[in-house]
Design a protein around this motif. Structure first.
Motif, PDB file in Angstrom:
ATOM      1  N   SER A  31      31.420 -48.617  15.598  1.00 11.77           N
ATOM      2  CA  SER A  31      31.227 -47.981  14.294  1.00 11.77           C
ATOM      3  C   SER A  31      32.510 -47.292  13.826  1.00 11.77           C
ATOM      4  O   SER A  31      32.799 -47.247  12.626  1.00 11.77           O
ATOM      5  CB  SER A  31      30.101 -46.946  14.377  1.00 11.77           C
ATOM      6  OG  SER A  31      28.905 -47.594  14.673  1.00 11.77           O
TER       7      SER A  31
ATOM      8  N   GLU B 252      24.495 -47.610   9.835  1.00  8.62           N
ATOM      9  CA  GLU B 252      24.330 -48.402  11.067  1.00  8.62           C
ATOM     10  C   GLU B 252      23.428 -49.589  10.753  1.00  8.62           C
ATOM     11  O   GLU B 252      22.393 -49.427  10.098  1.00  8.62           O
ATOM     12  CB  GLU B 252      23.644 -47.560  12.165  1.00  8.62           C
ATOM     13  CG  GLU B 252      24.474 -46.450  12.734  1.00  8.62           C
ATOM     14  CD  GLU B 252      25.586 -46.920  13.677  1.00  8.62           C
ATOM     15  OE1 GLU B 252      25.730 -48.142  13.876  1.00  8.62           O
ATOM     16  OE2 GLU B 252      26.318 -46.045  14.176  1.00  8.62           O
TER      17      GLU B 252
ATOM     18  N   GLY C  86      27.644 -51.923  11.921  1.00  7.24           N
ATOM     19  CA  GLY C  86      27.437 -51.125  10.706  1.00  7.24           C
ATOM     20  C   GLY C  86      28.175 -51.679   9.494  1.00  7.24           C
ATOM     21  O   GLY C  86      29.014 -52.568   9.604  1.00  7.24           O
TER      22      GLY C  86
END
Ligand SMILES: C[S@@+](CC[C@H](N)C(=O)[O-])C[C@H]1O[C@@H](n2cnc3c(N)ncnc32)[C@H](O)[C@@H]1O
Length: 197
Positions: free
Chosen positions: A156, A184, A189
């Motif tokens: 992420s 996410e 994400g």
């Protein structure tokens, strides 16, 4: 790499047709999230740059019953799939598709209320030139959105770093009130950068 490019990057031939089918389904969640981040009016004129198989166009058309959603893509295979997915709206004159590049959008200045692009900017030969073109065809006060779900990174934090870079890119093209949202998702994400002309 050549196989990936023919399937997803610059879809062509049988692999491109397969890529379009694979791409459309998992984007449903991302497209709904994108639409929630934008202010869309029923009569808006919207352009999707690098529209691929046309799933985002299909979702946008449901929010613009009195407007128009245009889509451009360099891939005839993708435009064919987008035409089939949006056949009803095309027939009613509410969706319009054409073959073109992000580098030279075939529209007059200040045509659209919203111009967006999902998972395409990474493929453009010149990102600043593309975003500058998007700004040109936007009406004053119009919104830009660049959406990226970079399936080629692993974390992420990497997604957010790409989002920061894109936010800087649209600021340098002259957009103001820019923001970068992160969500996410599976398999990785997404970021959505929004700005105003
Ligand atoms: C990974 S697909 C994403 C498709 C769709 N926007 C989505 O989110 O599912 C990338 C798309 O960008 C298109 N594309 C690549 N380079 C382009 C360019 N220079 N101008 C316009 N479209 C381009 C490809 O043909 C392909 O349909």
């Amino acid at each position: 790499m050549k196989i990936l490019d023919a399937t997803f990057g610059h879809p062509r031939g049988l692999l491109g047709r397969l890529g379009g089918m694979i791409m459309a389904r998992p984007t449903i969640q991302r497209n709904a999230w994108t639409i929630r981040l934008l202010t869309i009016h029923p009569g808006d004129h919207i352009l999707d740059v690098g529209c691929g198989p046309g799933a985002l166009i299909h979702a946008l058309a449901q929010h613009t019953p009195d407007g128009l959603v245009a889509g451009i893509d360099t891939s005839p295979v993708m435009l064919h799939q987008a035409s089939r997915r949006n056949a009803g709206s095309i027939q009613h004159g509410r969706v319009h598709l054409q073959r073109a590049s992000a580098m030279a959008l075939p529209f007059a200045d200040a045509t659209f209320d919203i111009v967006l692009s999902a998972n395409s900017v990474q493929l453009w030969p010149n990102q600043l030139a593309g975003v500058t073109e998007m700004r040109r065809v936007l009406k004053p006060g119009g919104q830009i959105a660049i959406i990226l779900q970079p399936v080629w990174v692993k974390t992420s934090d990497e997604v957010k770093a790409l989002g920061d870079n894109l936010q800087q890119l649209i600021s340098s093209a002259g957009f103001r009130s820019t923001s970068c949202a992160f969500k996410e998702m599976k398999p990785i994400g997404s970021v959505c950068i929004v700005g105003q002309k």
